[in-house]
Design an enzyme around this catalytic site. Structure first.
Site, PDB file in Angstrom:
ATOM      1  N   CYS A 355       0.467  -0.772  -0.115  1.00  0.00           N
ATOM      2  CA  CYS A 355      -0.353  -0.139   0.133  1.00  0.00           C
ATOM      3  C   CYS A 355       0.901   1.209  -0.615  1.00  0.00           C
ATOM      4  CB  CYS A 355      -0.690   0.300   1.390  1.00  0.00           C
ATOM      5  SG  CYS A 355      -0.479  -0.306   2.982  1.00  0.00           S
ATOM      6  N   GLU A 388      -1.573   1.727  -5.055  1.00  0.00           N
ATOM      7  CA  GLU A 388      -1.067   0.263  -4.232  1.00  0.00           C
ATOM      8  C   GLU A 388      -0.337  -0.303  -5.225  1.00  0.00           C
ATOM      9  OE1 GLU A 388      -3.218  -2.087  -1.473  1.00  0.00           O
ATOM     10  OE2 GLU A 388      -3.791  -0.110  -0.468  1.00  0.00           O
TER      11      GLU A 388
HETATM   12  C1  LIG Z   1      -1.188  -4.096   5.084  1.00  0.00           C
HETATM   13  S1  LIG Z   1      -1.975  -5.023   6.326  1.00  0.00           S
HETATM   14  C2  LIG Z   1      -2.303  -6.506   5.334  1.00  0.00           C
HETATM   15  C3  LIG Z   1      -3.742  -7.249   5.431  1.00  0.00           C
HETATM   16  C4  LIG Z   1      -3.760  -8.515   5.069  1.00  0.00           C
HETATM   17  N1  LIG Z   1      -3.465  -9.017   3.594  1.00  0.00           N
HETATM   18  C5  LIG Z   1      -5.389  -7.727   3.833  1.00  0.00           C
HETATM   19  O1  LIG Z   1      -4.587  -7.838   2.176  1.00  0.00           O
HETATM   20  O2  LIG Z   1      -6.312  -7.640   4.251  1.00  0.00           O
HETATM   21  C6  LIG Z   1      -0.435  -5.484   6.890  1.00  0.00           C
HETATM   22  C7  LIG Z   1      -0.833  -6.460   8.237  1.00  0.00           C
HETATM   23  O3  LIG Z   1       0.381  -6.141   9.434  1.00  0.00           O
HETATM   24  C8  LIG Z   1       0.493  -6.273  10.628  1.00  0.00           C
HETATM   25  N2  LIG Z   1       1.181  -6.234  11.111  1.00  0.00           N
HETATM   26  C9  LIG Z   1       2.001  -5.253  11.086  1.00  0.00           C
HETATM   27  N3  LIG Z   1       3.183  -5.224  11.810  1.00  0.00           N
HETATM   28  C10 LIG Z   1       3.434  -6.693  11.936  1.00  0.00           C
HETATM   29  C11 LIG Z   1       5.112  -7.998  12.387  1.00  0.00           C
HETATM   30  N4  LIG Z   1       5.625  -7.003  12.718  1.00  0.00           N
HETATM   31  N5  LIG Z   1       4.326  -8.803  12.081  1.00  0.00           N
HETATM   32  C12 LIG Z   1       2.751  -9.589  12.559  1.00  0.00           C
HETATM   33  N6  LIG Z   1       2.471  -8.645  11.896  1.00  0.00           N
HETATM   34  C13 LIG Z   1       2.288  -7.845  11.250  1.00  0.00           C
HETATM   35  C14 LIG Z   1      -0.240  -5.546  10.867  1.00  0.00           C
HETATM   36  O4  LIG Z   1      -1.620  -5.779  12.353  1.00  0.00           O
HETATM   37  C15 LIG Z   1      -2.078  -5.613   9.355  1.00  0.00           C
HETATM   38  O5  LIG Z   1      -2.936  -6.218   9.690  1.00  0.00           O
END
Ligand SMILES: C[S@@+](CC[C@H](N)C(=O)[O-])C[C@H]1O[C@@H](n2cnc3c(N)ncnc32)[C@H](O)[C@@H]1O
Length: 396
Positions: A355, A388
């Site tokens: 994104c 994106e």
């Molecule tokens: C851009 S969103 C991805 C959403 C998902 N792939 C979707 O299409 O609905 C990024 C995700 O990464 C998670 N996130 C952030 N830092 C993280 C970490 N260190 N380890 C695992 N997940 C993490 C956030 O909580 C969020 O849900």
């Protein structure tokens, strides 16, 4: 109406974290592509911080974003065009602030001011109509002054699933009491789900504890037959039309044992499951992982599991033995240690959805033993500077 031009919007607090270089680039590109310009559709344009490009024809917004992405990726990869969306009425979610006697969005560049929004052309039709009615119905309810931290009613959150049409209306308040119940009685038949949410801290949050479910408690979205349950606090992609196109593209590249890092509520893992032998989704937010399991159950999909963990911690222990890797990190991109872990996997191909093309480009540069086989850009947020991308990386 006082007009706040787009370049003033650019210097707004909302984009203050945008790097200066990126800002200058956007200014140049917007000037280049504005052409004769078009009349903004919305009377609040220029004041409201929700949009930025309504005075630029949509086809020119796509050219602007194409040039922006190509500028970032110069010498690495190129996109021919940006996949278009419906330019208006695409948003699945809108958080309308209730403050200072107004209901709407923050003024461009000014967190302290709220623009009283009567109707928003980015919102899908039914949720926008619900918002128009709710403004009227709830006008007497004491709102919340987020500067003095006094009062009651903080946000109306409208969510709409584009493909099923289901609408959710939630009310974020500062006290565990429902002062709206009677007022909302004649309205509730209009929506599929409605909840009261407690947000009693100083932070300006439009989510919190669901303390009363007035109706149902969730809506369902559906992408190519995969159902997704959306609960009041759960994340879901903001533009379903574009999200499903991106997921289809990811799926074309998936095979075998697949790792979906940063999996959110499991949307991608479940969507690609029938192209994989098994999918492991890794996500740090516990509620999101719980929602992923609900989504797994309602779709009756067996070959997917979700792990609640920091992605880097997970990779340190389990990075071997995967055939496909999907990355969809937050806007900030990936930690340098994560880059090292990914390189050590020595996979032939990496699927990187992003994104934020700027951090995506930086991560790709750091993945030195990979080249970009293809890059595509998608307009998830028309009228705004966001874009994106999906990059397919091939090991050199
Ligand atoms: C851009 S969103 C991805 C959403 C998902 N792939 C979707 O299409 O609905 C990024 C995700 O990464 C998670 N996130 C952030 N830092 C993280 C970490 N260190 N380890 C695992 N997940 C993490 C956030 O909580 C969020 O849900």
């Amino acid at each position: 109406m006082q007009f706040c031009p787009w370049w003033a919007w650019l210097s707004a607090i909302e984009v203050s974290n945008m790097k200066k270089k990126k800002k200058r680039l956007f200014q140049r590109l917007a000037d280049r592509h504005r052409g004769e310009g078009v009349a903004p559709l919305c009377e609040h344009f220029g004041q409201c911080g929700g949009c930025m490009f309504q005075d630029i024809a949509y086809e020119n917004q796509l050219l602007l974003k194409r040039d922006y992405v190509n500028g970032l990726f110069e010498g690495i990869a190129e996109v021919d065009s940006v996949q278009s969306s419906r330019p208006f009425r695409y948003r699945n979610r809108m958080d309308m602030v209730a403050a200072f006697g107004k209901k709407g969005l923050r003024k461009a560049g000014f967190y302290k001011f709220v623009v009283d929004i009567e109707s928003c052309p980015l919102m899908q039709e039914s949720s926008n109509e619900a918002f128009i009615d709710l403004r009227e119905i709830l006008q007497e309810v004491e709102d919340y002054d987020y500067l003095k931290h006094e009062g009651y009613f903080r946000y109306i959150v409208l969510r709409q699933a584009m493909f099923t049409g289901e609408v959710m209306a939630n009310f974020v308040v500062s006290k565990r009491e429902n002062r709206m119940e009677k007022l909302l009685e004649p309205f509730l038949h209009r929506v599929h789900s409605s909840s009261m949410i407690l947000s009693d801290g100083l932070a300006d949050l439009s989510f919190g504890e669901v303390f009363q479910t007035m109706k149902c408690g969730h809506i369902t979205e559906e992408f190519d037959g995969i159902k997704y349950r959306i609960t009041p606090n759960s994340f879901f992609q903001s533009n379903s039309e574009i999200a499903v196109q991106m997921y289809r593209r990811l799926k074309e590249h998936v095979q075998g044992k697949t790792l979906d890092l940063y999996s959110g509520v499991g949307s991608i893992s479940l969507f690609v499951a029938d192209a994989a032998s098994h999918v492991t989704g890794v996500e740090v937010v516990k509620e999101a992982v719980e929602t992923s399991y609900i989504n797994k159950t309602i779709n009756d999909i067996d070959n997917v599991d979700f792990i609640c963990a920091d992605a880097l911690d997970y990779m340190k222990e389990h990075s071997e033995d995967f055939d496909s890797l999907i990355l969809d990190p937050p806007r900030s991109g990936m930690h340098p240690k994560m880059i090292k872990q990914i390189r050590d996997m020595k996979l032939d191909k990496i699927i990187y959805m992003s994104c934020n093309p700027a951090t995506c480009r930086d991560d790709i540069k750091a993945l030195e033993d990979y080249r970009v086989e293809s890059l595509e850009a998608f307009d998830m947020f028309p009228q705004t500077p966001h874009v994106e991308s999906i990059a397919i990386l091939r090991r050199k």
